[in-house]
Write a protein that holds these residues in place. Structure first.
Motif, PDB file in Angstrom:
ATOM      1  N   ILE A  50       0.807  -1.262   0.026  1.00  0.00           N
ATOM      2  CA  ILE A  50      -0.056  -0.151   0.044  1.00  0.00           C
ATOM      3  C   ILE A  50       0.928   1.249  -0.035  1.00  0.00           C
ATOM      4  N   PRO A  51       0.879   2.149  -1.169  1.00  0.00           N
ATOM      5  CA  PRO A  51       1.632   3.251  -1.006  1.00  0.00           C
ATOM      6  C   PRO A  51       1.093   4.245   0.045  1.00  0.00           C
ATOM      7  N   VAL A  52       1.941   4.978   0.608  1.00  0.00           N
ATOM      8  CA  VAL A  52       1.359   5.816   1.683  1.00  0.00           C
ATOM      9  C   VAL A  52       2.215   7.225   1.397  1.00  0.00           C
ATOM     10  N   PRO A  53       1.707   8.329   1.971  1.00  0.00           N
ATOM     11  CA  PRO A  53       2.818   9.726   1.913  1.00  0.00           C
ATOM     12  C   PRO A  53       4.109   9.503   2.281  1.00  0.00           C
ATOM     13  N   LYS A  54       5.187   9.804   1.570  1.00  0.00           N
ATOM     14  CA  LYS A  54       6.500   9.927   2.141  1.00  0.00           C
ATOM     15  C   LYS A  54       6.824  10.365   3.344  1.00  0.00           C
ATOM     16  N   GLY A  55       7.439   9.798   4.188  1.00  0.00           N
ATOM     17  CA  GLY A  55       7.798  10.275   5.741  1.00  0.00           C
ATOM     18  C   GLY A  55       6.566   9.498   6.636  1.00  0.00           C
ATOM     19  N   THR A  56       5.881   8.762   6.241  1.00  0.00           N
ATOM     20  CA  THR A  56       4.781   7.995   7.101  1.00  0.00           C
ATOM     21  C   THR A  56       5.598   7.126   8.132  1.00  0.00           C
ATOM     22  N   GLY A  58       5.160   4.539  11.643  1.00  0.00           N
ATOM     23  CA  GLY A  58       4.349   3.457  12.153  1.00  0.00           C
ATOM     24  C   GLY A  58       3.182   3.926  13.166  1.00  0.00           C
ATOM     25  N   ARG A  59       3.656   5.085  13.713  1.00  0.00           N
ATOM     26  CA  ARG A  59       2.732   5.689  14.720  1.00  0.00           C
ATOM     27  C   ARG A  59       1.608   6.501  13.863  1.00  0.00           C
ATOM     28  N   ASP A  60       1.772   6.929  12.800  1.00  0.00           N
ATOM     29  CA  ASP A  60       0.779   7.570  11.680  1.00  0.00           C
ATOM     30  C   ASP A  60      -0.200   6.746  11.243  1.00  0.00           C
ATOM     31  N   LEU A  61       0.000   5.130  11.557  1.00  0.00           N
ATOM     32  CA  LEU A  61      -0.957   4.345  11.014  1.00  0.00           C
ATOM     33  C   LEU A  61      -1.864   3.708  11.759  1.00  0.00           C
ATOM     34  N   GLU A  62      -2.961   3.190  11.187  1.00  0.00           N
ATOM     35  CA  GLU A  62      -3.704   2.321  12.286  1.00  0.00           C
ATOM     36  C   GLU A  62      -4.026   0.945  11.274  1.00  0.00           C
ATOM     37  N   VAL A  63      -3.402   0.066  11.968  1.00  0.00           N
ATOM     38  CA  VAL A  63      -3.130  -1.173  11.082  1.00  0.00           C
ATOM     39  C   VAL A  63      -3.895  -2.433  12.036  1.00  0.00           C
ATOM     40  N   ILE A  64      -4.994  -3.059  11.479  1.00  0.00           N
ATOM     41  CA  ILE A  64      -5.659  -4.079  12.257  1.00  0.00           C
ATOM     42  C   ILE A  64      -5.822  -5.311  11.380  1.00  0.00           C
ATOM     43  N   ILE A  65      -5.386  -6.441  11.995  1.00  0.00           N
ATOM     44  CA  ILE A  65      -5.097  -7.635  11.262  1.00  0.00           C
ATOM     45  C   ILE A  65      -5.748  -8.777  12.107  1.00  0.00           C
ATOM     46  N   LYS A  66      -7.079  -9.323  11.875  1.00  0.00           N
ATOM     47  CA  LYS A  66      -7.562 -10.437  12.429  1.00  0.00           C
ATOM     48  C   LYS A  66      -7.664 -11.442  11.675  1.00  0.00           C
ATOM     49  N   LYS A  67      -8.469 -12.730  11.998  1.00  0.00           N
ATOM     50  CA  LYS A  67      -8.162 -13.790  11.561  1.00  0.00           C
ATOM     51  C   LYS A  67      -9.060 -13.753  10.122  1.00  0.00           C
ATOM     52  N   LYS A  68      -9.945 -12.788  10.231  1.00  0.00           N
ATOM     53  CA  LYS A  68     -11.031 -12.638   8.734  1.00  0.00           C
ATOM     54  C   LYS A  68     -11.127 -11.061   8.618  1.00  0.00           C
ATOM     55  N   GLN A  69     -10.531 -10.359   9.164  1.00  0.00           N
ATOM     56  CA  GLN A  69     -10.547  -8.774   9.192  1.00  0.00           C
ATOM     57  C   GLN A  69      -9.273  -8.061   8.805  1.00  0.00           C
ATOM     58  N   ILE A  70      -9.486  -6.867   8.186  1.00  0.00           N
ATOM     59  CA  ILE A  70      -8.260  -6.349   7.895  1.00  0.00           C
ATOM     60  C   ILE A  70      -8.588  -4.714   7.766  1.00  0.00           C
ATOM     61  N   LYS A  71      -7.646  -3.822   8.341  1.00  0.00           N
ATOM     62  CA  LYS A  71      -7.996  -2.383   8.202  1.00  0.00           C
ATOM     63  C   LYS A  71      -6.527  -1.799   8.033  1.00  0.00           C
ATOM     64  N   VAL A  72      -6.369  -1.139   7.157  1.00  0.00           N
ATOM     65  CA  VAL A  72      -5.192  -0.031   7.116  1.00  0.00           C
ATOM     66  C   VAL A  72      -5.686   1.147   6.872  1.00  0.00           C
ATOM     67  N   ALA A  73      -5.100   2.178   7.877  1.00  0.00           N
ATOM     68  CA  ALA A  73      -5.614   3.628   7.666  1.00  0.00           C
ATOM     69  C   ALA A  73      -4.559   4.473   8.185  1.00  0.00           C
ATOM     70  N   LEU A  74      -4.560   5.887   7.434  1.00  0.00           N
ATOM     71  CA  LEU A  74      -3.736   6.972   8.126  1.00  0.00           C
ATOM     72  C   LEU A  74      -4.618   7.356   9.177  1.00  0.00           C
ATOM     73  N   LYS A  75      -4.030   7.701  10.331  1.00  0.00           N
ATOM     74  CA  LYS A  75      -4.737   8.059  11.437  1.00  0.00           C
ATOM     75  C   LYS A  75      -5.782   9.206  11.077  1.00  0.00           C
ATOM     76  N   GLY A  76      -6.758   9.149  11.468  1.00  0.00           N
ATOM     77  CA  GLY A  76      -7.803  10.325  11.446  1.00  0.00           C
ATOM     78  C   GLY A  76      -8.389  10.418   9.905  1.00  0.00           C
ATOM     79  N   LYS A  77      -7.988   9.582   8.966  1.00  0.00           N
ATOM     80  CA  LYS A  77      -8.188   9.452   7.396  1.00  0.00           C
ATOM     81  C   LYS A  77      -9.176   8.269   7.065  1.00  0.00           C
ATOM     82  N   PRO A  78     -10.064   8.295   5.915  1.00  0.00           N
ATOM     83  CA  PRO A  78     -10.586   7.086   5.729  1.00  0.00           C
ATOM     84  C   PRO A  78      -9.788   5.960   5.660  1.00  0.00           C
TER      85      PRO A  78
END
Length: 195
Positions: A50-56, A58-78
């Motif tokens: 997943i491309p993200v803005p340069k300089g991103t 780990g603390r800028d991200l919300e990453v949730i990986i579960k058995k059947k779910q996933i979420k990757v977001a920049l904090k405060g963004k969709p």
């Protein structure tokens, strides 16, 4: 492919199938290119970039990986990627990292390592898994027994796609033919072979 499309596909000439496959491949490639991430898979795992803005970081991200779910977001963004995974994963063997502060690399270890995924999340466009050509080098990496099983599965899948008997049915037919030759005195006209 719906059942209706499959019937039509089976009635096509090889040339028509070829043309249809090419059009479908272009459509599939366009759908995949429009996704906000790229992904590739082997029978064992799925890797998402997943491309993200340069300089991103780990603390800028919300990453949730579960058995059947996933979420990757920049904090405060969709969310960039969010939803129900195509199939279950082994959470302990699945990881994520940031490369060069400009892309998120996600490694998902498949629970069932004998199936191809049609998509990363169920809401995304599907790919035609029948057209996947596994890398031969990956087959070479497998131990003998696993490799034989994978090759048998691939053979059976190709046979099924062409409405031909699978390897087990062919083996039974072969054994039956040998048995008939060994016992010419028996009447086999009433014997039915299951497909």
């Amino acid at each position: 492919m719906s059942d209706e499309t499959t019937k039509k596909y089976d009635d096509m000439t090889p040339e028509e199938r070829d043309a249809y496959d090419k059009v479908e491949k272009i459509r599939e490639d366009e759908e995949q290119a429009a996704l906000p991430y790229t992904w590739r898979q082997t029978l064992q795992d799925v890797n998402v970039t997943i491309p993200v803005p340069k300089g991103t970081r780990g603390r800028d991200l919300e990453v949730i990986i579960k058995k059947k779910q996933i979420k990757v977001a920049l904090k405060g963004k969709p969310a960039i990627l969010e939803g129900e995974l195509c199939k279950e994963i082994k959470m302990d063997d699945s990881t994520w990292s940031i490369e060069d502060q400009q892309q998120v690399e996600i490694h998902l270890e498949k629970s069932n390592q004998m199936t191809w995924w049609e998509n990363v999340v169920t809401s995304a466009p599907k790919i035609n898994t029948k057209k996947i050509q596994p890398e031969n080098s990956k087959l070479d990496d497998l131990d003998g027994e696993t490799r034989a099983m994978v090759e048998k599965m691939m053979f059976d899948q190709r046979q099924k796609a062409m409405n031909k008997p699978d390897s087990d049915t062919l083996r039974k037919q072969d054994m039956f033919e040998k048995f008939k030759k060994q016992h010419p005195e028996m009447d086999f006209s009433k014997v039915k072979m299951d497909q």
